[in-house]
Design an enzyme around this catalytic site. Structure first.
Site, PDB file in Angstrom:
ATOM      1  CB  CYS A   1      -0.917  -0.127   8.178  1.00  0.00           C
ATOM      2  SG  CYS A   1      -1.656  -1.314   7.033  1.00  0.00           S
TER       3      CYS A   1
ATOM      4  CB  CYS B   1     -15.838  -6.910   6.100  1.00  0.00           C
ATOM      5  SG  CYS B   1     -17.245  -6.582   7.197  1.00  0.00           S
TER       6      CYS B   1
ATOM      7  NE  ARG C   1     -17.425  -5.037  13.220  1.00  0.00           N
ATOM      8  CZ  ARG C   1     -17.672  -4.555  12.004  1.00  0.00           C
ATOM      9  NH1 ARG C   1     -16.747  -3.848  11.385  1.00  0.00           N
ATOM     10  NH2 ARG C   1     -18.824  -4.778  11.413  1.00  0.00           N
TER      11      ARG C   1
ATOM     12  CB  CYS D   1      -1.347   3.953   8.091  1.00  0.00           C
ATOM     13  SG  CYS D   1      -2.470   4.615   6.833  1.00  0.00           S
TER      14      CYS D   1
ATOM     15  CB  CYS E   1     -18.695  -4.373   4.893  1.00  0.00           C
ATOM     16  SG  CYS E   1     -17.731  -2.955   5.507  1.00  0.00           S
TER      17      CYS E   1
ATOM     18  CB  CYS F   1      -0.904   0.006   1.233  1.00  0.00           C
ATOM     19  SG  CYS F   1      -2.007   1.441   1.314  1.00  0.00           S
TER      20      CYS F   1
ATOM     21  CB  CYS G   1     -18.235   0.500   8.532  1.00  0.00           C
ATOM     22  SG  CYS G   1     -17.204  -0.391   9.723  1.00  0.00           S
TER      23      CYS G   1
END
Length: 370
Positions: free
Chosen positions: A76, A113, A276, A73, A144, A69, A204
């Site tokens: 991550c 998801c 959640r 972040c 999702c 990616c 979400c």
């Protein structure tokens, strides 16, 4: 900071009136500062007003494209900026996604998801993604996806394909955000959520706790979420999973009691949302998870992995549910047993035909450069 009377008035409104979007930061900090027993009592009262207190919505999460990616972040392992030992994987074949969705449904999940490690989806990939949505939706599961930033056109196409939820977390407060991510702005995230709403999908959105943020940052994150109109239907509260190779691997652990406080405050602020208990459950003991459910958490991810990190296995979750007297939340669906069986048989036939075709020619789905 509000006095005890104004805080009590706010709690009364949260329990009995329509959800509010005008919570002040001082009001939210006052909730965090309540005695722990009082906070859980109020959260449980709000929870029981709007939900079956012993029902938990169950989702399964699958990484449909892993690693490399371009975002930075700091939490991550999928970021291409860090060396975490995570390999790059291409976009999964549609049939493999459907196979995993079927297994998730059989295991008791009501929502499936799918997550892809992209800054935003590319047109060359979106067609396959849309077909995944249609095929999983046909199984009677809620759908999702989290694909990074989406524009109006992409959001509209996802909605047209039948996508129920789009996940795009705010992660932390606006003030702390630049300490965690520099490749995407807070405004970018809010803009994506706006596109999702305009397309008619459910939102979400939540955040990650334990990244070194101050208590006020946790309050400010929740304030941003409650400002969304309507509130996100699903609010994942994640505990940081510290991955070797990421900049946050040595950050100080967050006290579990502070994590439970955040769950309880989220329940009070967003009374009709599913809250959640998300990433980090693998590191939580049963007592901490039980407190989270008592504080108003009523959704979990169910299965062995969350994208790239471990998650309590299904059997452990079943045992915990039995011990606490919890049960999966039931979802009404128009897909009856005969229809579901027909879908399964059609999928099996399609897989057999594709396998036969593969023997005659080698055709691969090219996602090189992803």
């Amino acid at each position: 900071m509000p006095d005890a009377t104004s805080t009590a008035d706010s709690l009364t409104l949260a329990a009995s009136a329509q959800p509010r979007h005008d919570w002040g930061i001082d009001e939210i900090e006052a909730l965090f500062a309540l005695p722990f027993n009082d906070l859980l009592f109020h959260a449980q009262r709000v929870h029981r007003t709007h939900f079956d207190p012993n029902a938990v919505q169950v989702s399964t999460l699958l990484s449909i494209k892993t690693g490399a990616c371009p975002e930075d972040c700091k939490y991550c392992p999928q970021s291409g900026h860090y060396n975490t030992g995570l390999g790059k994987e291409k976009l999964l074949e549609i049939e493999k996604v459907v196979e995993q969705a079927l297994a998730a449904r059989e295991a008791g999940a009501s929502r499936f998801c799918m997550g892809a490690a992209w800054k935003s989806p590319r047109d060359k990939d979106l067609g396959a993604v849309l077909e995944m949505v249609r095929r999983v939706k046909a199984l009677g599961l809620e759908t999702c996806m989290t694909l990074g930033m989406v524009d109006n056109d992409q959001a509209g196409r996802l909605a047209e394909a039948g996508l129920d939820y789009y996940n795009h977390n705010l992660d932390t407060s606006p003030e702390f955000y630049s300490e965690i991510i520099t490749t995407r702005t807070y405004a970018d995230r809010l803009e994506t959520l706006g596109h999702v709403r305009e397309a008619g999908m459910k939102v979400c959105a939540g955040g990650i706790l334990g990244m070194g943020e101050a208590p006020r940052d946790r309050a400010a994150l929740l304030q941003q979420l409650v400002r969304l109109e309507p509130h996100p239907e699903s609010v994942p509260i994640n505990m940081l999973v510290k991955i070797p190779g990421t900049p946050l691997e040595h950050v100080e652990d967050l006290d579990p009691v502070e994590f439970i406080r955040a769950i309880a405050v989220a329940r009070i602020l967003m009374p009709t949302s599913h809250v959640r208990l998300s990433a980090g459950r693998e590191q939580m003991n049963e007592s901490t998870q039980a407190l989270a459910f008592l504080a108003g958490a009523n959704s979990i991810f169910y299965g062995e992995r969350l994208l790239t990190t471990a998650n309590p296995q299904a059997e452990r979750d079943r045992a915990l549910f039995a011990k606490l007297g919890l049960h999966p939340e039931q979802r009404d669906t128009c897909v009856d047993d005969d229809r579901a069986q027909a879908i399964v048989e059609t999928d099996l036939s399609r897989q057999a035909a594709q396998q036969a075709a593969a023997l005659a020619t080698e055709l691969t789905y090219d996602v090189s450069g992803a």
